[in-house]
Each structure stands twice: as C-alpha cells, then as structure tokens.
Design a protein around this motif. Structure first.
Motif, mmCIF file in Angstrom:
data_model
loop_
_atom_site.group_PDB
_atom_site.id
_atom_site.type_symbol
_atom_site.label_atom_id
_atom_site.label_comp_id
_atom_site.label_asym_id
_atom_site.label_seq_id
_atom_site.Cartn_x
_atom_site.Cartn_y
_atom_site.Cartn_z
ATOM 1 N N ARG A 162 -64.790 6.462 18.168
ATOM 2 C CA ARG A 162 -66.134 5.909 18.096
ATOM 3 C C ARG A 162 -66.685 6.104 16.689
ATOM 4 N N PHE A 163 -67.300 5.051 16.135
ATOM 5 C CA PHE A 163 -67.856 5.143 14.796
ATOM 6 C C PHE A 163 -69.355 4.883 14.759
ATOM 7 N N HIS A 164 -70.001 4.737 15.888
ATOM 8 C CA HIS A 164 -71.430 4.471 15.901
ATOM 9 C C HIS A 164 -72.128 5.498 16.777
ATOM 10 N N GLY A 165 -72.712 6.488 16.132
ATOM 11 C CA GLY A 165 -73.443 7.510 16.866
ATOM 12 C C GLY A 165 -74.801 6.995 17.292
ATOM 13 N N LYS A 166 -75.390 7.688 18.245
ATOM 14 C CA LYS A 166 -76.724 7.340 18.716
ATOM 15 C C LYS A 166 -77.750 7.790 17.678
ATOM 16 N N THR A 167 -78.700 6.921 17.371
ATOM 17 C CA THR A 167 -79.736 7.256 16.406
ATOM 18 C C THR A 167 -80.923 7.885 17.120
ATOM 19 N N ASP A 168 -81.402 9.013 16.595
ATOM 20 C CA ASP A 168 -82.563 9.677 17.180
ATOM 21 C C ASP A 168 -83.807 8.803 17.009
ATOM 22 N N ALA A 169 -84.737 8.946 17.940
ATOM 23 C CA ALA A 169 -85.904 8.075 18.032
ATOM 24 C C ALA A 169 -86.676 7.932 16.721
ATOM 25 N N ASN A 170 -86.971 9.010 16.064
ATOM 26 C CA ASN A 170 -87.764 8.908 14.842
ATOM 27 C C ASN A 170 -86.959 9.248 13.585
ATOM 28 N N GLN A 171 -85.680 8.974 13.632
ATOM 29 C CA GLN A 171 -84.814 9.265 12.493
ATOM 30 C C GLN A 171 -85.239 8.506 11.238
ATOM 31 N N LYS A 172 -85.536 7.218 11.367
ATOM 32 C CA LYS A 172 -85.934 6.424 10.197
ATOM 33 C C LYS A 172 -87.211 6.977 9.573
ATOM 34 N N GLU A 173 -88.141 7.405 10.435
ATOM 35 C CA GLU A 173 -89.390 7.997 9.941
ATOM 36 C C GLU A 173 -89.116 9.282 9.167
ATOM 37 N N ILE A 174 -88.233 10.115 9.691
ATOM 38 C CA ILE A 174 -87.877 11.368 9.008
ATOM 39 C C ILE A 174 -87.205 11.064 7.675
ATOM 40 N N ILE A 175 -86.307 10.103 7.655
ATOM 41 C CA ILE A 175 -85.637 9.712 6.404
ATOM 42 C C ILE A 175 -86.669 9.266 5.379
ATOM 43 N N ASN A 176 -87.578 8.400 5.783
ATOM 44 C CA ASN A 176 -88.617 7.912 4.861
ATOM 45 C C ASN A 176 -89.488 9.051 4.341
ATOM 46 N N GLN A 177 -89.872 9.972 5.216
ATOM 47 C CA GLN A 177 -90.706 11.101 4.803
ATOM 48 C C GLN A 177 -89.959 12.010 3.822
ATOM 49 N N LEU A 178 -88.678 12.249 4.080
ATOM 50 C CA LEU A 178 -87.888 13.070 3.156
ATOM 51 C C LEU A 178 -87.814 12.408 1.780
ATOM 52 N N ARG A 179 -87.595 11.118 1.759
ATOM 53 C CA ARG A 179 -87.533 10.394 0.480
ATOM 54 C C ARG A 179 -88.869 10.438 -0.247
ATOM 55 N N GLN A 180 -89.960 10.377 0.493
ATOM 56 C CA GLN A 180 -91.292 10.432 -0.117
ATOM 57 C C GLN A 180 -91.558 11.759 -0.819
ATOM 58 N N VAL A 181 -90.928 12.830 -0.356
ATOM 59 C CA VAL A 181 -91.113 14.132 -1.007
ATOM 60 C C VAL A 181 -89.971 14.445 -1.981
ATOM 61 N N GLY A 182 -89.187 13.427 -2.342
ATOM 62 C CA GLY A 182 -88.184 13.566 -3.386
ATOM 63 C C GLY A 182 -86.807 14.014 -2.966
ATOM 64 N N VAL A 183 -86.542 14.070 -1.671
ATOM 65 C CA VAL A 183 -85.222 14.476 -1.182
ATOM 66 C C VAL A 183 -84.311 13.248 -1.141
ATOM 67 N N TRP A 184 -83.108 13.369 -1.704
ATOM 68 C CA TRP A 184 -82.120 12.289 -1.599
ATOM 69 C C TRP A 184 -81.522 12.359 -0.202
ATOM 70 N N VAL A 185 -81.383 11.184 0.454
ATOM 71 C CA VAL A 185 -80.911 11.144 1.841
ATOM 72 C C VAL A 185 -79.832 10.082 2.006
ATOM 73 N N CYS A 186 -78.752 10.454 2.685
ATOM 74 C CA CYS A 186 -77.714 9.515 3.092
ATOM 75 C C CYS A 186 -77.617 9.579 4.613
ATOM 76 N N ASP A 187 -77.811 8.449 5.264
ATOM 77 C CA ASP A 187 -77.766 8.371 6.725
ATOM 78 C C ASP A 187 -76.307 8.287 7.178
ATOM 79 N N LEU A 188 -75.851 9.314 7.882
ATOM 80 C CA LEU A 188 -74.471 9.377 8.377
ATOM 81 C C LEU A 188 -74.388 9.167 9.884
ATOM 82 N N SER A 189 -75.509 8.811 10.504
ATOM 83 C CA SER A 189 -75.563 8.766 11.972
ATOM 84 C C SER A 189 -74.559 7.802 12.599
ATOM 85 N N GLY A 190 -74.097 6.834 11.869
ATOM 86 C CA GLY A 190 -73.115 5.899 12.409
ATOM 87 C C GLY A 190 -71.679 6.368 12.306
ATOM 88 N N ALA A 191 -71.454 7.515 11.707
ATOM 89 C CA ALA A 191 -70.083 7.990 11.480
ATOM 90 C C ALA A 191 -69.383 8.421 12.761
#
Length: 127
Positions: free
Chosen positions: A2-31
């Motif tokens: 399987r190569f497509h993991g389940k995405t958590d409900a507010n994952q995109k929101e968390i990613i956006n918030q992390l980027r807003q505070v300067g954290v580099w983020v790579c989404d691996l949830s589909g791995a």
C-alpha cells in the motif's frame, strides 16, 4: 503493498500552520508502510512526525514497527502546537531511545493489524 496512507482530518491545516511559523514541511502521508505523516526541518534538524489528531485514531502494526526501527528523530503530535514543539524543540519532545526500545519489544509481540493510539500511548509510551 500500500502506498496511500490515510490523511488525518486537519493535517493540511497543521502543515499550513507549521509553514507559517517557518518550519519546512514535507508531507509523507501517502507513503504507507508505516512511514510517519510528516518530515519537518527547523534549524537544519529533520524530525519525522506521526500525526494522531483524532480521538479515535489508530496506530497500525507497520507504524509501530517503523517507529521501533527508526534511528532518527521521531515523535507523535496530536495538535499543531505539539507538531511545532517537535520541530523546534526536538530534544525535549521526540521519542527517547528508551521509548523506541519499548516500542521494538512491543512490536515483536504485537499480532494485530492495528490498535487504538490512546491505548498504545498509555501502555507503551507512558507505561
């Protein structure tokens, strides 16, 4: 495999918030294959983060095995603030070697496909 993991409900929101505070983020949830949801970097330090934001979240046998085998910095986040702490204060919030060792022992005896994250947290991480 399987190569497509389940995405958590507010994952995109968390990613956006992390980027807003300067954290580099790579989404691996589909791995899939137990790979944590995010790879983040702050100050040149990379941390893997497994998001468990839903009350009824589960952890899979593959995730348990990956976490036990992981030699790098890794941790769980149940919110944006926890994810930010993992990225920016990794030395305080990532899994310790003792916790990883407990996970490895647990993984060797775990014979189910998944279990409640809250139960795993109580019995393995905090126990």
């Amino acid at each position: 495999m399987r190569f497509h993991g389940k995405t958590d409900a507010n994952q995109k929101e968390i990613i956006n918030q992390l980027r807003q505070v300067g954290v580099w983020v790579c989404d691996l949830s589909g791995a899939g294959q137990g790979v944590p949801d995010l790879l983040v970097c702050w100050g040149g330090v990379y941390v893997l983060i497994e998001l468990k934001v839903e009350q009824k979240a589960n952890i899979t046998a593959a995730q348990i095995a990956f976490l036990g085998d992981c030699r790098g910095l890794v941790g769980f986040a149940e919110s944006f603030l926890q994810a930010e702490r993992l990225a920016k204060q990794h030395h305080l919030y990532t899994l310790t070697q003792r916790q990883k060792d407990r996970i490895t022992v647990f993984a060797s005896k775990f014979d189910k496909k998944m279990m409640s994250y809250q139960k795993f947290k109580r019995e393995v991480l905090e126990g």
